[in-house]
Design a protein around this motif. Structure first.
Motif, PDB file in Angstrom:
ATOM      1  N   LEU A  34       0.834  -1.190   0.000  1.00 41.27           N
ATOM      2  CA  LEU A  34       0.000   0.000   0.000  1.00 41.27           C
ATOM      3  C   LEU A  34       0.868   1.239   0.000  1.00 41.27           C
ATOM      4  O   LEU A  34       2.006   1.230   0.473  1.00 41.27           O
ATOM      5  N   TYR A  36       0.554   5.314   1.293  1.00 42.15           N
ATOM      6  CA  TYR A  36      -0.186   6.282   2.085  1.00 42.15           C
ATOM      7  C   TYR A  36       0.466   7.647   1.924  1.00 42.15           C
ATOM      8  O   TYR A  36       1.672   7.763   1.740  1.00 42.15           O
ATOM      9  N   THR A  45      -3.225   8.840   5.019  1.00 42.61           N
ATOM     10  CA  THR A  45      -4.395   8.690   4.148  1.00 42.61           C
ATOM     11  C   THR A  45      -4.076   7.666   3.067  1.00 42.61           C
ATOM     12  O   THR A  45      -3.078   7.797   2.361  1.00 42.61           O
ATOM     13  N   PHE A  46      -4.933   6.657   2.942  1.00 38.65           N
ATOM     14  CA  PHE A  46      -4.721   5.612   1.948  1.00 38.65           C
ATOM     15  C   PHE A  46      -4.818   6.176   0.537  1.00 38.65           C
ATOM     16  O   PHE A  46      -5.722   6.946   0.223  1.00 38.65           O
ATOM     17  N   SER A  49      -3.282   0.592  -3.554  1.00 38.69           N
ATOM     18  CA  SER A  49      -2.670  -0.655  -3.099  1.00 38.69           C
ATOM     19  C   SER A  49      -2.508  -1.612  -4.272  1.00 38.69           C
ATOM     20  O   SER A  49      -3.043  -1.390  -5.373  1.00 38.69           O
TER      21      SER A  49
ATOM     22  N   SER B  95      -9.779  -2.064   9.662  1.00 39.45           N
ATOM     23  CA  SER B  95      -9.924  -2.667   8.339  1.00 39.45           C
ATOM     24  C   SER B  95     -10.976  -3.760   8.381  1.00 39.45           C
ATOM     25  O   SER B  95     -11.273  -4.335   9.433  1.00 39.45           O
ATOM     26  N   THR B  99      -7.008  -3.400   3.329  1.00 37.16           N
ATOM     27  CA  THR B  99      -6.660  -1.979   3.420  1.00 37.16           C
ATOM     28  C   THR B  99      -7.032  -1.419   4.783  1.00 37.16           C
ATOM     29  O   THR B  99      -8.169  -1.540   5.228  1.00 37.16           O
ATOM     30  N   TYR B 101      -7.471   1.844   7.283  1.00 42.56           N
ATOM     31  CA  TYR B 101      -7.781   3.271   7.269  1.00 42.56           C
ATOM     32  C   TYR B 101      -7.446   3.843   8.633  1.00 42.56           C
ATOM     33  O   TYR B 101      -7.866   3.307   9.659  1.00 42.56           O
TER      34      TYR B 101
END
Lengths: 112, 111
Positions: A34, A36, A45-46, A49, B95, B99, B101
């Motif tokens: 991922l 960020y 903050t994502f 991915s 999650s 993913t 957060y």
């Protein structure tokens, strides 16, 4: 030992050009990666991915490439915008626990 | 706002005091993670829960640290007898799949 490494502490690019951020990992058990973005005094903050079964994932201006044989991934941002200026972290996880192992971060500055 | 929330956002305490932080995850997320971030470093894993079960603790989590998630919803992280080295940003993430957060974090300063 640092299992995830971002060897460039900083990167400066001109607005409209491509930003390429790099990340290397050592643990072959990682199967999910991922990126960020982080501003000071905020949580990460994502962004995007990629699973280890893929070699590319694209979302708008952001594309992540994964080279498993080299244990290397990269984030491409094109075109770069001044609002992209932030610290970018890559992270890796294995599907058993899901815990993330982060790199040290790369500070991106996009100049107008 | 249905994101991850953390409280307080900032905490200043004196060495030796106990502090407790709270994290409220995204409601349908079954996994909850705690990380710690110091200046110039990426976040480091501390512990995680699947529902109410604490499944892994990092060796970074000394016996002065304890975390709970009693009903599988919110979680608390307590630090007893704080030390100056505990000063950091404490991040919570949740999650459902791969993913995670993150919340906005709690910045702790131990004087």
């Amino acid at each position: 030992d640092q299992q995830v490494k971002q060897n460039s502490p900083s990167l400066s690019v001109q607005e409209g050009r491509i930003s390429i951020l790099n990340c290397d990992y050592t643990n072959s058990m990682f199967d999910y990666f991922l990126w960020y973005k982080k501003y000071p005094a905020e949580g990460p903050t994502f962004l995007i991915s990629i699973s280890s079964i893929k070699d590319k994932n694209e979302d708008g201006r952001f594309t992540v490439f994964l080279n498993k044989s080299a244990k290397h991934l990269s984030l491409h941002i094109v075109p770069s915008q001044p609002g992209d200026s932030a610290v970018y972290f890559c992270a890796a996880s294995d599907s058993n626990t899901g815990k993330l192992i982060f790199g040290q971060g790369t500070t991106l500055q996009v100049k107008p | 706002d249905t994101g991850v929330s953390q409280d307080p956002r900032h905490k200043i305490t004196k060495r030796g005091q106990n502090v407790t932080f709270r994290c409220d995850p995204i409601s349908e997320h079954n996994r909850l993670y705690w990380y710690r971030q110091t200046l110039g470093q990426g976040p480091e894993f501390l512990t995680y829960f699947q529902n109410e079960a604490q499944l892994e603790k990092s060796r970074l989590l000394s016996d002065r640290f304890s975390a709970e998630r009693p009903k599988g919803s919110f979680s608390t992280l307590e630090i007893q007898r704080t030390e100056q080295g505990d000063s950091a940003m404490y991040l919570c993430a949740s999650s459902f799949m791969e993913t995670q957060y993150f919340g906005p974090g709690t910045r702790l300063l131990v004087l």
